[in-house]
Design a protein around this motif. Structure first.
Motif, PDB file in Angstrom:
ATOM      1  N   ASP A 145       0.880  -1.166   0.000  1.00 59.19           N
ATOM      2  CA  ASP A 145       0.000   0.000   0.000  1.00 59.19           C
ATOM      3  C   ASP A 145       0.922   1.220   0.000  1.00 59.19           C
ATOM      4  O   ASP A 145       1.512   1.558   1.022  1.00 59.19           O
ATOM      5  N   PHE A 146       1.033   1.864  -1.164  1.00 60.70           N
ATOM      6  CA  PHE A 146       1.922   3.010  -1.301  1.00 60.70           C
ATOM      7  C   PHE A 146       1.251   4.317  -0.881  1.00 60.70           C
ATOM      8  O   PHE A 146       1.929   5.342  -0.767  1.00 60.70           O
ATOM      9  N   ASN A 147      -0.064   4.306  -0.694  1.00 61.30           N
ATOM     10  CA  ASN A 147      -0.799   5.522  -0.343  1.00 61.30           C
ATOM     11  C   ASN A 147      -0.494   6.668  -1.311  1.00 61.30           C
ATOM     12  O   ASN A 147      -0.447   7.839  -0.924  1.00 61.30           O
ATOM     13  N   ILE A 148      -0.295   6.299  -2.583  1.00 66.43           N
ATOM     14  CA  ILE A 148      -0.090   7.282  -3.646  1.00 66.43           C
ATOM     15  C   ILE A 148      -0.818   6.797  -4.894  1.00 66.43           C
ATOM     16  O   ILE A 148      -0.612   5.656  -5.325  1.00 66.43           O
ATOM     17  N   ALA A 149      -1.640   7.648  -5.454  1.00 67.33           N
ATOM     18  CA  ALA A 149      -2.235   7.392  -6.770  1.00 67.33           C
ATOM     19  C   ALA A 149      -1.333   8.080  -7.792  1.00 67.33           C
ATOM     20  O   ALA A 149      -1.242   9.305  -7.809  1.00 67.33           O
ATOM     21  N   PRO A 150      -0.628   7.323  -8.640  1.00 70.82           N
ATOM     22  CA  PRO A 150       0.432   7.909  -9.457  1.00 70.82           C
ATOM     23  C   PRO A 150      -0.039   8.871 -10.551  1.00 70.82           C
ATOM     24  O   PRO A 150       0.671   9.829 -10.867  1.00 70.82           O
ATOM     25  N   GLU A 151      -1.202   8.623 -11.139  1.00 73.20           N
ATOM     26  CA  GLU A 151      -1.625   9.393 -12.305  1.00 73.20           C
ATOM     27  C   GLU A 151      -3.114   9.755 -12.186  1.00 73.20           C
ATOM     28  O   GLU A 151      -3.852   9.126 -11.420  1.00 73.20           O
ATOM     29  N   PRO A 152      -3.570  10.738 -12.963  1.00 74.03           N
ATOM     30  CA  PRO A 152      -4.998  11.088 -12.931  1.00 74.03           C
ATOM     31  C   PRO A 152      -5.920   9.905 -13.195  1.00 74.03           C
ATOM     32  O   PRO A 152      -7.004   9.825 -12.616  1.00 74.03           O
ATOM     33  N   ARG A 153      -5.519   8.981 -14.067  1.00 73.70           N
ATOM     34  CA  ARG A 153      -6.389   7.833 -14.348  1.00 73.70           C
ATOM     35  C   ARG A 153      -6.502   6.876 -13.161  1.00 73.70           C
ATOM     36  O   ARG A 153      -7.325   5.957 -13.177  1.00 73.70           O
ATOM     37  N   ASP A 154      -5.687   7.094 -12.124  1.00 66.58           N
ATOM     38  CA  ASP A 154      -5.748   6.259 -10.927  1.00 66.58           C
ATOM     39  C   ASP A 154      -6.650   6.846  -9.855  1.00 66.58           C
ATOM     40  O   ASP A 154      -6.681   6.354  -8.723  1.00 66.58           O
ATOM     41  N   VAL A 155      -7.405   7.888 -10.212  1.00 70.40           N
ATOM     42  CA  VAL A 155      -8.265   8.603  -9.263  1.00 70.40           C
ATOM     43  C   VAL A 155      -9.637   8.781  -9.898  1.00 70.40           C
ATOM     44  O   VAL A 155      -9.740   9.145 -11.072  1.00 70.40           O
ATOM     45  N   HIS A 156     -10.685   8.525  -9.141  1.00 78.43           N
ATOM     46  CA  HIS A 156     -12.035   8.606  -9.726  1.00 78.43           C
ATOM     47  C   HIS A 156     -12.394  10.018 -10.150  1.00 78.43           C
ATOM     48  O   HIS A 156     -13.145  10.220 -11.108  1.00 78.43           O
ATOM     49  N   ASP A 157     -11.855  11.030  -9.452  1.00 76.89           N
ATOM     50  CA  ASP A 157     -12.139  12.426  -9.791  1.00 76.89           C
ATOM     51  C   ASP A 157     -10.858  13.226  -9.575  1.00 76.89           C
ATOM     52  O   ASP A 157     -10.646  13.799  -8.497  1.00 76.89           O
ATOM     53  N   PRO A 158      -9.981  13.277 -10.575  1.00 79.47           N
ATOM     54  CA  PRO A 158      -8.694  13.951 -10.402  1.00 79.47           C
ATOM     55  C   PRO A 158      -8.820  15.418  -9.989  1.00 79.47           C
ATOM     56  O   PRO A 158      -8.016  15.906  -9.190  1.00 79.47           O
ATOM     57  N   ALA A 159      -9.796  16.123 -10.528  1.00 78.14           N
ATOM     58  CA  ALA A 159      -9.958  17.537 -10.184  1.00 78.14           C
ATOM     59  C   ALA A 159     -10.280  17.708  -8.705  1.00 78.14           C
ATOM     60  O   ALA A 159      -9.804  18.640  -8.054  1.00 78.14           O
ATOM     61  N   LEU A 160     -11.091  16.796  -8.172  1.00 82.03           N
ATOM     62  CA  LEU A 160     -11.452  16.854  -6.752  1.00 82.03           C
ATOM     63  C   LEU A 160     -10.261  16.548  -5.863  1.00 82.03           C
ATOM     64  O   LEU A 160     -10.070  17.176  -4.820  1.00 82.03           O
ATOM     65  N   TRP A 161      -9.414  15.597  -6.286  1.00 81.81           N
ATOM     66  CA  TRP A 161      -8.311  15.130  -5.447  1.00 81.81           C
ATOM     67  C   TRP A 161      -7.027  15.926  -5.649  1.00 81.81           C
ATOM     68  O   TRP A 161      -6.106  15.825  -4.814  1.00 81.81           O
ATOM     69  N   GLU A 162      -6.907  16.673  -6.721  1.00 82.46           N
ATOM     70  CA  GLU A 162      -5.662  17.381  -7.007  1.00 82.46           C
ATOM     71  C   GLU A 162      -5.226  18.239  -5.818  1.00 82.46           C
ATOM     72  O   GLU A 162      -6.007  19.016  -5.273  1.00 82.46           O
TER      73      GLU A 162
END
Length: 255
Positions: A145-162
């Motif tokens: 568990d790296f606790n890192i989403a590497p790219e926008p495609r690894d996040v359901h809502d990149p704008a929300l999480w940025e």
């Protein structure tokens, strides 16, 4: 050889699910995170009966890592050498000529917090150590568990999480630094379904809505990456009653 990683979020709670999955999926090596067990309470016997040798480093209530293997393990080490840390987050062993490193990267709590600064310092120490380890062990796999989403495609809502923890640019840069040492993200070696995630919050019906992040990874050194035949997320385990909030990731190596 099948290798896997799973943040079980309490091995005591999830042991029946783990044993069922081990019987069904039959991985050769499994790295576990958030076992949340002191070493004296680790279920060595139950796992032996399932056909697995265990090495582990745990603490009460928090953290805890373990490596399960169908064959003997050697050269076991705990922690990041030279980095003073009481938290049980790193465990390494050698199995069948491959150096396995089980990681539970700090969460970071919030960007700008003391825990976030600790996370970045921890990741820098990890990279420095792995550079030396990789020179000693060309066949190396990092699972956890790296606790890192590497790219926008690894996040359901990149704008929300940025800009938030798990998806801030310094964290993503630290992940890229690991890849730059000579590792490949096993999951991205293959075409994958869109919106493929490994973690979903227990709240807000996140799993049902597939509001997740891909933060659990298998990173392979170049020789192992060339032998990787597949990598997938075992999403079905997140559907179980009282599941972990993470799903396992499993890869197959041609050996």
């Amino acid at each position: 050889m099948k290798i896997a990683t799973w943040n079980v979020n309490s091995l005591k709670v999830r042991l029946p699910q783990l044993l069922d999955w081990l019987e069904r999926a039959a991985p050769h090596v499994v790295c576990l995170q958030e076992t949340k067990l002191e070493d004296h309470a680790f279920p060595v016997k139950a796992l032996q009966e399932a056909g697995y040798e265990s090495v582990f480093a745990g603490q009460k209530t928090y953290n805890g890592v373990a490596i399960l293997s169908r064959t003997p393990q050697s050269d076991v080490s705990v922690g990041i050498p030279g980095f003073s840390d009481d938290q049980k987050r790193v465990l390494a062993s050698t199995i069948a000529g491959i150096r396995f490193v089980c990681l539970y990267v700090p969460n970071g709590q919030a960007v700008g917090s003391d825990k976030y600064a600790y996370k970045l310092k921890w990741l820098a120490a990890l990279a420095q150590w792995l550079r030396l380890e990789l020179a000693r062990h060309p066949n190396m796999a990092l699972l956890g568990d790296f606790n890192i989403a590497p790219e926008p495609r690894d996040v359901h809502d990149p704008a929300l999480w940025e800009g938030h923890v798990l998806f801030s640019e310094p964290e993503r840069a630290a992940f890229r630094d690991l890849l730059a040492l000579g590792f490949k993200d096993a999951f991205r070696l293959f075409e994958q379904p869109e919106k493929s995630f490994t973690w979903w919050d227990y709240r807000m019906m996140a799993f049902r809505r597939n509001h997740g992040l891909r933060i659990d990874h298998i990173l392979l050194s170049e020789p192992l990456a060339r032998s990787c035949a597949s990598c997938s997320i075992e999403r079905e385990l997140r559907k179980l009653e009282r599941p972990s909030d993470h799903a396992p990731v499993i890869a197959e190596l041609k050996t």
